[in-house]
Motif scaffolding. Structure first.
Motif, PDB file in Angstrom:
ATOM      1  N   GLN A   1      10.324   0.348   6.500  1.00  0.00           N
ATOM      2  CA  GLN A   1      10.329   0.163   7.955  1.00  0.00           C
ATOM      3  C   GLN A   1      10.178  -1.305   8.290  1.00  0.00           C
ATOM      4  O   GLN A   1      10.508  -1.742   9.382  1.00  0.00           O
TER       5      GLN A   1
ATOM      6  N   ARG B   1      -5.045  10.323  13.656  1.00  0.00           N
ATOM      7  CA  ARG B   1      -5.351   9.136  12.850  1.00  0.00           C
ATOM      8  C   ARG B   1      -5.186   7.864  13.660  1.00  0.00           C
ATOM      9  O   ARG B   1      -5.956   6.920  13.535  1.00  0.00           O
TER      10      ARG B   1
ATOM     11  N   ASP C   1      -2.859   4.502  -3.021  1.00  0.00           N
ATOM     12  CA  ASP C   1      -3.984   4.995  -2.240  1.00  0.00           C
ATOM     13  C   ASP C   1      -4.165   6.502  -2.472  1.00  0.00           C
ATOM     14  O   ASP C   1      -4.078   7.295  -1.549  1.00  0.00           O
TER      15      ASP C   1
ATOM     16  N   ARG D   1      11.829   5.102   9.329  1.00  0.00           N
ATOM     17  CA  ARG D   1      11.557   5.251   7.899  1.00  0.00           C
ATOM     18  C   ARG D   1      12.817   5.531   7.091  1.00  0.00           C
ATOM     19  O   ARG D   1      13.663   6.303   7.522  1.00  0.00           O
TER      20      ARG D   1
ATOM     21  N   GLU E   1       4.604   8.168  -1.604  1.00  0.00           N
ATOM     22  CA  GLU E   1       5.867   7.536  -1.212  1.00  0.00           C
ATOM     23  C   GLU E   1       6.961   7.721  -2.261  1.00  0.00           C
ATOM     24  O   GLU E   1       7.887   6.917  -2.341  1.00  0.00           O
TER      25      GLU E   1
ATOM     26  N   SER F   1       5.840   9.912   8.158  1.00  0.00           N
ATOM     27  CA  SER F   1       4.743   9.031   8.555  1.00  0.00           C
ATOM     28  C   SER F   1       3.417   9.707   8.254  1.00  0.00           C
ATOM     29  O   SER F   1       3.268  10.903   8.433  1.00  0.00           O
ATOM     30  N   LYS F   2       2.457   8.915   7.784  1.00  0.00           N
ATOM     31  CA  LYS F   2       1.137   9.463   7.486  1.00  0.00           C
ATOM     32  C   LYS F   2       0.195   9.319   8.667  1.00  0.00           C
ATOM     33  O   LYS F   2      -0.952   9.699   8.595  1.00  0.00           O
TER      34      LYS F   2
ATOM     35  N   PRO G   1       0.847  -1.186   0.000  1.00  0.00           N
ATOM     36  CA  PRO G   1       0.000   0.000   0.000  1.00  0.00           C
ATOM     37  C   PRO G   1       0.883   1.237   0.000  1.00  0.00           C
ATOM     38  O   PRO G   1       1.891   1.267   0.709  1.00  0.00           O
TER      39      PRO G   1
ATOM     40  N   ARG H   1      12.214  -2.837  14.418  1.00  0.00           N
ATOM     41  CA  ARG H   1      11.647  -1.952  13.410  1.00  0.00           C
ATOM     42  C   ARG H   1      12.542  -0.745  13.217  1.00  0.00           C
ATOM     43  O   ARG H   1      12.906  -0.058  14.160  1.00  0.00           O
TER      44      ARG H   1
ATOM     45  N   ALA I   1       5.747   0.572   2.189  1.00  0.00           N
ATOM     46  CA  ALA I   1       6.654   1.030   1.142  1.00  0.00           C
ATOM     47  C   ALA I   1       7.883   1.746   1.701  1.00  0.00           C
ATOM     48  O   ALA I   1       8.840   1.991   0.982  1.00  0.00           O
ATOM     49  N   ASP I   2       7.871   2.084   2.995  1.00  0.00           N
ATOM     50  CA  ASP I   2       8.917   2.976   3.502  1.00  0.00           C
ATOM     51  C   ASP I   2      10.134   2.247   4.062  1.00  0.00           C
ATOM     52  O   ASP I   2      10.973   2.853   4.710  1.00  0.00           O
TER      53      ASP I   2
ATOM     54  N   TYR J   1       1.086   5.681  -0.250  1.00  0.00           N
ATOM     55  CA  TYR J   1       0.442   6.990  -0.294  1.00  0.00           C
ATOM     56  C   TYR J   1       1.546   8.040  -0.223  1.00  0.00           C
ATOM     57  O   TYR J   1       2.209   8.152   0.808  1.00  0.00           O
TER      58      TYR J   1
HETATM   59  N1  UDP Z   1      -0.484   4.394   3.558  1.00  0.00           N
HETATM   60  C1  UDP Z   1      -1.557   4.235   2.683  1.00  0.00           C
HETATM   61  N2  UDP Z   1      -2.630   5.095   2.805  1.00  0.00           N
HETATM   62  C2  UDP Z   1      -2.694   6.060   3.764  1.00  0.00           C
HETATM   63  C3  UDP Z   1      -1.608   6.177   4.664  1.00  0.00           C
HETATM   64  C4  UDP Z   1      -0.525   5.329   4.539  1.00  0.00           C
HETATM   65  O1  UDP Z   1      -1.549   3.381   1.809  1.00  0.00           O
HETATM   66  O2  UDP Z   1      -3.678   6.783   3.808  1.00  0.00           O
HETATM   67  C5  UDP Z   1       0.685   3.484   3.420  1.00  0.00           C
HETATM   68  C6  UDP Z   1       2.026   4.197   3.390  1.00  0.00           C
HETATM   69  O3  UDP Z   1       2.358   4.614   2.088  1.00  0.00           O
HETATM   70  C7  UDP Z   1       2.968   3.122   3.900  1.00  0.00           C
HETATM   71  C8  UDP Z   1       2.086   2.366   4.902  1.00  0.00           C
HETATM   72  O4  UDP Z   1       0.736   2.658   4.549  1.00  0.00           O
HETATM   73  O5  UDP Z   1       3.372   2.238   2.876  1.00  0.00           O
HETATM   74  C9  UDP Z   1       2.387   2.767   6.327  1.00  0.00           C
HETATM   75  O6  UDP Z   1       2.271   4.170   6.472  1.00  0.00           O
HETATM   76  P1  UDP Z   1       3.268   5.012   7.385  1.00  0.00           P
HETATM   77  O7  UDP Z   1       4.672   4.570   7.146  1.00  0.00           O
HETATM   78  O8  UDP Z   1       2.964   6.444   7.133  1.00  0.00           O
HETATM   79  O9  UDP Z   1       2.792   4.597   8.830  1.00  0.00           O
HETATM   80  P2  UDP Z   1       3.712   4.314  10.114  1.00  0.00           P
HETATM   81  O10 UDP Z   1       4.812   3.406   9.671  1.00  0.00           O
HETATM   82  O11 UDP Z   1       4.195   5.637  10.558  1.00  0.00           O
HETATM   83  O12 UDP Z   1       2.767   3.669  11.077  1.00  0.00           O
END
Ligand code: UDP
Ligand code: MG
Length: 336
Positions: A106, A219, A51, A208, A21, A213-214, A17, A205, A103-104, A19
């Protein structure tokens, strides 16, 4: 090579997934290719779910697809959130298993080999569990620990703490997950709910690789609420039980006051305590209303029965606008 003579290899989709990236995609893809090339005996394909990115993510992935027949992509018509992006992915996975990965970078891609090893041993849901959480604040760690503890205390379903969406799921899990069409999704809750033979792999973990981070606190709070309401109606019961206890105490106090007034006459004092009780109960009532509201809102959203996502551009032969191939997400469409 004699076609049709060799035994069919198991096939695995890497589901990503994404968004906004663009900053990491090239690196991610290179890194993943490096890893899957070291895993023999498996046919890998990629499925990128865009997304609703507003940056170059989709065109970068299209570029991968042009040069690599293993790359599929499916763009959603807008940003639907990671949970629904994952559902869109599950709906379109045609392989024996899927690996869900952010995708990041992590989620260290190197774990995929280990996941596939356990899959071959017969495990159906091989999930990566965090040993540490680098790059996260003390506050985020503390809230997340507390959250898992509360969640586990209210449900019979076994919760996997410190676990993200990074995991391998076999066909049985996939088929189970695509049957959950709820739109207020908490995929982590669903992973726990479906059961099947689970296996944890411990990992550290990383922060990034690039980009931001989204998930901010707002959220995350929403996701946490979805997790709770998806597992349990305990908050409703808590307000009910609390109401009963308060009523009982209030009734006893009432008897005390009446008896005291009869024996010793009434006194007009007590304004501060009155105020305290009123304010306290007002707060409790609002909170209970809020809890009820959370559930009513979810009932409302589910009864609208909207498709959980809409498909945009893709290279899977999907017609943009429909829910998914061979499936009717839109109510009323089939019968009319
Ligand atoms: N992502 C997505 N839609 C969204 C938000 C995030 O597909 O609305 C994807 C984002 O591209 C990434 C994954 O979900 O591949 C995890 O997001 P993020 O790294 O921002 O979250 P965190 O690791 O901080 O929990
Ligand atoms: Mg991340």
């Amino acid at each position: 090579m004699i076609v049709g003579m060799e035994e069919a290899q198991p096939s695995v989709t890497i589901l990503v997934p994404m968004y906004n990236e663009e900053a990491v995609l090239e690196l991610f893809y290179a890194e993943l290719n490096r890893v899957i090339d070291t895993i023999p005996g498996v046919d890998f394909t990629y499925l990128f779910i865009d997304d609703g990115s507003r940056d170059a993510s989709l065109s970068i992935v299209k570029n991968f697809a042009e040069n690599d027949s293993r790359v599929d992509y499916l763009a959603l018509s807008r940003n639907f959130g990671k949970e629904r992006a994952l559902l869109a992915g599950f709906d379109h996975v045609g392989t024996d298993a899927v690996v869900v990965i952010d995708a990041d970078l992590q989620d260290p891609p190197a774990l995929i080999a280990e996941m596939i090893g356990y899959w071959r041993e017969g495990y159906q849901d091989v999930y990566a569990q965090r040993r540490t959480r680098q790059g996260e604040t003390w506050m985020k760690r503390a809230t997340s620990n507390a959250y898992y503890r509360v969640l586990q205390s209210v449900t019979r379903v076994e919760i996997q703490a410190n676990t993200g969406d990074y995991r391998l799921l076999d066909r049985a899990c996939l088929d189970a997950l695509t049957r959950f069409r709820e739109s207020e999704r908490n995929t982590k809750a669903l992973f726990s709910w479906i059961g099947f033979r689970k296996k944890a792999i411990l990992f550290d973990r990383d922060p990034r690789a690039a980009g931001k981070s989204k998930f901010n606190y707002w959220r995350l709070t929403n996701l946490a609420l979805d997790g709770i309401t998806s597992f349990t109606t305990a908050p409703l019961r808590v307000s009910g039980v609390f109401g009963a206890v308060v009523s009982l105490v209030a009734f006893i106090y009432l008897l005390v006051i009446v008896v005291r007034a009869l024996l010793f006459g009434s006194d007009a004092a007590g304004y501060p305590s009155l105020m305290a009780v009123i304010l306290f109960l007002g707060g409790v009532q609002l909170m209970s209303l809020g809890a009820i509201g959370e559930y009513v809102g979810r009932i409302f959203n589910e009864t609208k029965n909207r498709p959980p996502y809409l498909v945009g551009e893709n290279n899977l032969g999907e017609i943009p606008g429909l829910g998914r191939r061979g499936h009717d997400d839109t109510p009323g469409q089939a019968g009319q």
